[in-house]
Motif scaffolding. Sequence first.
Motif, PDB file in Angstrom:
ATOM      1  N   LEU A 163       1.546 -43.065   7.039  1.00  0.00           N
ATOM      2  CA  LEU A 163       0.600 -43.218   6.256  1.00  0.00           C
ATOM      3  C   LEU A 163       0.351 -42.004   5.582  1.00  0.00           C
ATOM      4  N   LEU A 164       0.254 -40.906   6.198  1.00  0.00           N
ATOM      5  CA  LEU A 164      -0.107 -39.490   5.367  1.00  0.00           C
ATOM      6  C   LEU A 164       1.063 -39.080   4.741  1.00  0.00           C
ATOM      7  N   SER A 165       2.231 -39.302   4.940  1.00  0.00           N
ATOM      8  CA  SER A 165       3.397 -38.956   4.371  1.00  0.00           C
ATOM      9  C   SER A 165       3.554 -40.012   3.014  1.00  0.00           C
ATOM     10  N   ASN A 166       3.255 -41.159   2.876  1.00  0.00           N
ATOM     11  CA  ASN A 166       3.037 -42.017   1.910  1.00  0.00           C
ATOM     12  C   ASN A 166       2.002 -41.504   0.989  1.00  0.00           C
ATOM     13  N   ALA A 167       0.832 -41.314   1.417  1.00  0.00           N
ATOM     14  CA  ALA A 167      -0.105 -40.619   0.722  1.00  0.00           C
ATOM     15  C   ALA A 167       0.386 -39.319  -0.013  1.00  0.00           C
ATOM     16  N   VAL A 168       0.897 -38.438   0.403  1.00  0.00           N
ATOM     17  CA  VAL A 168       1.505 -37.219  -0.313  1.00  0.00           C
ATOM     18  C   VAL A 168       2.447 -37.350  -1.041  1.00  0.00           C
ATOM     19  N   LYS A 169       3.447 -38.390  -0.799  1.00  0.00           N
ATOM     20  CA  LYS A 169       4.429 -38.598  -1.893  1.00  0.00           C
ATOM     21  C   LYS A 169       3.917 -39.464  -3.014  1.00  0.00           C
ATOM     22  N   PHE A 170       3.123 -40.432  -2.861  1.00  0.00           N
ATOM     23  CA  PHE A 170       2.639 -41.265  -3.975  1.00  0.00           C
ATOM     24  C   PHE A 170       1.764 -40.469  -4.944  1.00  0.00           C
ATOM     25  N   SER A 171       1.287 -39.285  -4.276  1.00  0.00           N
ATOM     26  CA  SER A 171       0.310 -38.609  -5.121  1.00  0.00           C
ATOM     27  C   SER A 171       0.835 -37.345  -5.712  1.00  0.00           C
ATOM     28  N   SER A 172       2.090 -37.233  -5.616  1.00  0.00           N
ATOM     29  CA  SER A 172       2.798 -36.116  -6.091  1.00  0.00           C
ATOM     30  C   SER A 172       2.891 -35.748  -7.656  1.00  0.00           C
ATOM     31  N   LEU A 173       2.482 -36.664  -8.442  1.00  0.00           N
ATOM     32  CA  LEU A 173       2.200 -36.260  -9.894  1.00  0.00           C
ATOM     33  C   LEU A 173       0.640 -36.121 -10.277  1.00  0.00           C
ATOM     34  N   ARG A 174      -0.176 -35.809  -8.993  1.00  0.00           N
ATOM     35  CA  ARG A 174      -1.458 -35.637  -9.390  1.00  0.00           C
ATOM     36  C   ARG A 174      -1.804 -34.009  -9.082  1.00  0.00           C
ATOM     37  N   LYS A 175      -2.619 -33.529 -10.047  1.00  0.00           N
ATOM     38  CA  LYS A 175      -2.879 -32.151  -9.911  1.00  0.00           C
ATOM     39  C   LYS A 175      -4.275 -32.062 -10.237  1.00  0.00           C
ATOM     40  N   PRO A 176      -5.155 -31.705  -9.112  1.00  0.00           N
ATOM     41  CA  PRO A 176      -4.778 -31.962  -7.858  1.00  0.00           C
ATOM     42  C   PRO A 176      -4.703 -33.231  -7.108  1.00  0.00           C
ATOM     43  N   ALA A 177      -3.944 -33.429  -6.100  1.00  0.00           N
ATOM     44  CA  ALA A 177      -3.803 -34.604  -5.305  1.00  0.00           C
ATOM     45  C   ALA A 177      -5.038 -34.747  -4.307  1.00  0.00           C
ATOM     46  N   ARG A 178      -5.589 -35.888  -4.173  1.00  0.00           N
ATOM     47  CA  ARG A 178      -6.681 -36.061  -3.093  1.00  0.00           C
ATOM     48  C   ARG A 178      -6.393 -36.936  -2.192  1.00  0.00           C
ATOM     49  N   ILE A 179      -6.361 -36.554  -0.939  1.00  0.00           N
ATOM     50  CA  ILE A 179      -6.182 -37.634   0.400  1.00  0.00           C
ATOM     51  C   ILE A 179      -7.356 -37.658   1.047  1.00  0.00           C
ATOM     52  N   GLU A 180      -7.963 -38.802   1.482  1.00  0.00           N
ATOM     53  CA  GLU A 180      -9.224 -38.831   2.263  1.00  0.00           C
ATOM     54  C   GLU A 180      -8.523 -39.742   3.430  1.00  0.00           C
ATOM     55  N   VAL A 181      -9.022 -39.308   4.767  1.00  0.00           N
ATOM     56  CA  VAL A 181      -8.797 -39.912   5.943  1.00  0.00           C
ATOM     57  C   VAL A 181     -10.170 -39.981   6.497  1.00  0.00           C
ATOM     58  N   GLY A 182     -10.388 -41.298   6.947  1.00  0.00           N
ATOM     59  CA  GLY A 182     -11.660 -41.602   7.557  1.00  0.00           C
ATOM     60  C   GLY A 182     -11.556 -42.931   8.454  1.00  0.00           C
ATOM     61  N   ALA A 183     -12.690 -43.194   9.135  1.00  0.00           N
ATOM     62  CA  ALA A 183     -12.664 -44.136  10.049  1.00  0.00           C
ATOM     63  C   ALA A 183     -13.978 -45.117   9.654  1.00  0.00           C
ATOM     64  N   LEU A 184     -13.902 -46.534   9.602  1.00  0.00           N
ATOM     65  CA  LEU A 184     -15.173 -47.328   9.314  1.00  0.00           C
ATOM     66  C   LEU A 184     -15.294 -48.060  10.708  1.00  0.00           C
ATOM     67  N   GLU A 185     -16.402 -48.614  10.665  1.00  0.00           N
ATOM     68  CA  GLU A 185     -16.901 -49.106  12.046  1.00  0.00           C
ATOM     69  C   GLU A 185     -16.324 -50.113  12.792  1.00  0.00           C
ATOM     70  N   GLY A 186     -15.808 -51.039  11.763  1.00  0.00           N
ATOM     71  CA  GLY A 186     -14.772 -52.161  12.315  1.00  0.00           C
ATOM     72  C   GLY A 186     -15.912 -53.180  13.153  1.00  0.00           C
ATOM     73  N   SER A 187     -15.519 -53.277  14.471  1.00  0.00           N
ATOM     74  CA  SER A 187     -16.410 -54.200  15.284  1.00  0.00           C
ATOM     75  C   SER A 187     -16.861 -53.614  16.389  1.00  0.00           C
ATOM     76  N   ALA A 188     -17.213 -54.431  17.517  1.00  0.00           N
ATOM     77  CA  ALA A 188     -17.577 -53.862  18.652  1.00  0.00           C
ATOM     78  C   ALA A 188     -16.491 -53.450  19.318  1.00  0.00           C
ATOM     79  N   THR A 189     -15.290 -54.108  19.079  1.00  0.00           N
ATOM     80  CA  THR A 189     -13.962 -54.045  19.709  1.00  0.00           C
ATOM     81  C   THR A 189     -12.969 -53.345  19.282  1.00  0.00           C
ATOM     82  N   SER A 190     -13.205 -52.906  18.118  1.00  0.00           N
ATOM     83  CA  SER A 190     -12.259 -52.217  17.070  1.00  0.00           C
ATOM     84  C   SER A 190     -12.779 -51.271  16.094  1.00  0.00           C
ATOM     85  N   VAL A 191     -11.834 -50.408  15.765  1.00  0.00           N
ATOM     86  CA  VAL A 191     -12.281 -49.242  14.782  1.00  0.00           C
ATOM     87  C   VAL A 191     -11.125 -49.282  13.722  1.00  0.00           C
ATOM     88  N   GLU A 192     -11.241 -49.086  12.561  1.00  0.00           N
ATOM     89  CA  GLU A 192     -10.569 -49.093  11.358  1.00  0.00           C
ATOM     90  C   GLU A 192     -10.305 -47.684  10.765  1.00  0.00           C
TER      91      GLU A 192
END
Length: 264
Positions: A163-192
């Motif tokens: 996922l990170l390599s994809n983000a780097v690759k497909f933002s290669s035309l941007r100056k600057p490129a911005r990549i955000e990595v985070g987590a959502l609450e999901g549910s009681a049994t899962s995290v997203e």
Amino acid sequence: LRQARDRLQIELDQRQRREGEIRRLNQELTLRASELAAANKELESFTYSVSHDLRAPLRHLVGFSELLRKHASSSLDEKGQKYVETIFDAGKRMGSLIDDLLTFSRIGRTESRMATVDLQGLITEAIAEVKQQTNGRDIHWEVGAFPACHGDRSLLKLVMLNLLSNAVKFSSLRKPARIEVGALEGSATSVEIYVKDNGVGFDMEYAGKLFGVFQRLHRTDEFEGTGIGLATVQRIAQRHGGSVRAEGAVDRGATFYVSLPREK
């Protein structure tokens, strides 16, 4: 009394027929599931065998074309040199394709080592590895906090690297490129987990193609790749009982989400 008895008999007969039909359908379903599992196993074995057997002749192709480049280029005209270069580049690309295909096939064959995974540490490692290949590009990274989850650490790291390599690759035309990595609450049994970029994005009409093997929404002369990375991400997520999804718009970036089981 006779009418009541007859009605009961009719109801009993109907119930027995329904139960017989349910048993028949269950047997068919079990048979189809077994056939599907066997077909998948056979396909994985075939994919692994073909990919593995292709490696030896491919090594010769790449090796000898590289020798031609180094030692015989002076005796070739411009057109001949171009031919050799084309053979070499195509061989290297095929090698990458085979490596990715082998990785994909191994996911279904390798036993998972499930344990508590420190996502924060894993994602920090993955970002550090990806940064080494960005060649000093101007990339703004925004990294959030992550809970622990339950899974196979090596497979989950492969998810993040893809996922990170994809983000780097497909933002290669941007100056600057911005990549955000985070987590959502999901549910009681899962995290997203999500990875977001400000790259070229994609048309949501074709979102269903993103996670298919060899499916690409951009030409190889625009962005390199084999079209297996996101299929690998989906397969790993499914092995963990999770799922994947994507959101994006043309020229407005993309966000990829992976749901994983929480720490047990």
